[in-house]
Design an enzyme around this catalytic site. Structure first.
Site, PDB file in Angstrom:
ATOM      1  N   ASP A 196      -4.574  -4.716   5.987  1.00 62.13           N
ATOM      2  CA  ASP A 196      -4.693  -5.424   4.876  1.00 62.13           C
ATOM      3  C   ASP A 196      -3.643  -6.601   4.699  1.00 62.13           C
ATOM      4  OD1 ASP A 196      -6.241  -6.592   2.684  1.00 62.13           O
ATOM      5  OD2 ASP A 196      -5.402  -5.280   1.253  1.00 62.13           O
ATOM      6  N   HIS A 226      -2.654  -0.978  -3.244  1.00 58.98           N
ATOM      7  CA  HIS A 226      -3.783   0.117  -3.314  1.00 58.98           C
ATOM      8  C   HIS A 226      -3.397   1.362  -3.770  1.00 58.98           C
ATOM      9  CE1 HIS A 226      -4.281  -2.030   1.026  1.00 58.98           C
ATOM     10  NE2 HIS A 226      -4.785  -2.604   0.173  1.00 58.98           N
ATOM     11  N   SER A 283       0.794  -1.093  -0.125  1.00 63.63           N
ATOM     12  CA  SER A 283       0.012   0.045  -0.050  1.00 63.63           C
ATOM     13  C   SER A 283       0.823   1.219   0.045  1.00 63.63           C
ATOM     14  CB  SER A 283      -0.919  -0.018   1.237  1.00 63.63           C
ATOM     15  OG  SER A 283      -1.741   0.924   1.242  1.00 63.63           O
TER      16      SER A 283
END
Length: 199
Positions: free
Chosen positions: A139, A46, A19
Site C-alpha cells: 500500500d 492501518h 502500517s
C-alpha cells in the site's frame, strides 16, 4: 539526472502512510514537528476496525501538533494531524476539504494509502509531500507514483531501518522517490521543505 525545479513556490500538505510498526514511526516523525508547522498532516495508519482506536490519544501525547481523527467534510488547518478513522478511506479535495468513504478495500486494506496519496496528488500537485513509513504489503506504492507524476515530493523511510520493510521497499521500487531516510531524519527534512518555501 538533473533535479526538476518545483513548479510551485511552496508545499501545502504532508500525507503520511504506515502500517505494521507505524505507531512508533508516526510518534517519532510527528513528535519532531510542532504546532507552527505551516501545513496540515494527513495520516493513513492501518488499524484493526474491530477495536476502538486510541491512536489519536497516543500521538497527541507525543507531538505539540493538534491530533484528531478526520471527519467527513472537515476543512484542514495548518499544524494539525488528521488521521483516517478505522475502516474508512481518507481523501482530500482542493482547498483541504476532507472526505471519508467506506468504498471497497484497496490491496485488502481500508483506509488505503494509495487512495489518500492519489487524492493529494490531484488536489495539491507539486505542493504535496507524501511520506511512506514502516509497514507490510504494497500500500502506498501506486500513490507515490501519482504524487511524483504530478510534481510532488516523496519521502520514504529507509527499508533497512523500518520495523517492517514491505511498504517502504514497494515505494522505493517505483523509482519515484526523492528521499530515502532513517526514521529519525524524516521530520527535519519535512520541516526544511515546508519552511524553506516560505522564506
Amino acid at each position: 539526472m538533473q533535479p526538476t525545479e518545483p513548479v510551485s513556490d511552496r508545499f501545502d500538505v504532508v500525507a503520511v502512510a504506515s502500517s505494521a510498526g507505524g505507531i512508533h514511526g508516526l510518534a517519532t516523525v510527528l513528535g519532531a514537528l510542532d504546532a507552527e508547522l505551516p501545513v496540515p498532516v494527513l495520516v493513513v495508519q492501518h488499524l484493526d476496525p474491530r477495536h476502538r482506536t486510541v491512536i489519536a490519544d497516543v500521538l497527541r501525547r507525543r507531538t505539540k501538533m493538534g491530533v484528531k481523527l478526520a471527519e467527513d467534510h472537515e476543512r484542514t488547518s495548518p499544524g494539525t494531524v488528521y488521521i483516517a478513522p478505522p475502516d474508512r478511506h481518507l481523501l482530500v479535495r482542493p482547498g483541504g476539504l476532507l472526505t471519508l468513504t467506506d468504498s471497497e478495500l484497496v490491496h485488502f486494506v481500508r483506509p488505503s494509502a494509495d487512495l489518500l496519496f492519489e487524492s493529494v496528488a490531484g488536489a495539491y500537485g507539486p505542493q504535496a509531500i507524501a511520506c511512506v513509513l514502516t509497514g507490510t504489503g504494497r500500500d502506498g506504492a501506486m500513490g507515490v507514483s501519482a504524487v511524483k507524476s504530478r510534481g510532488g515530493t516523496v519521502i520514504v523511510q529507509d527499508p533497512q531501518s523500518a520495523e517492517f520493510s514491505g511498504m517502504p521497499d514497494a515505494a522505493v521500487g517505483t523509482g519515484m522517490v526523492d528521499f530515502v531516510l532513517p526514521l529519525e531524519e524524516i521530520a527535519a527534512v519535512i520541516r526544511g521543505l515546508v519552511e524553506a518555501k516560505r522564506q
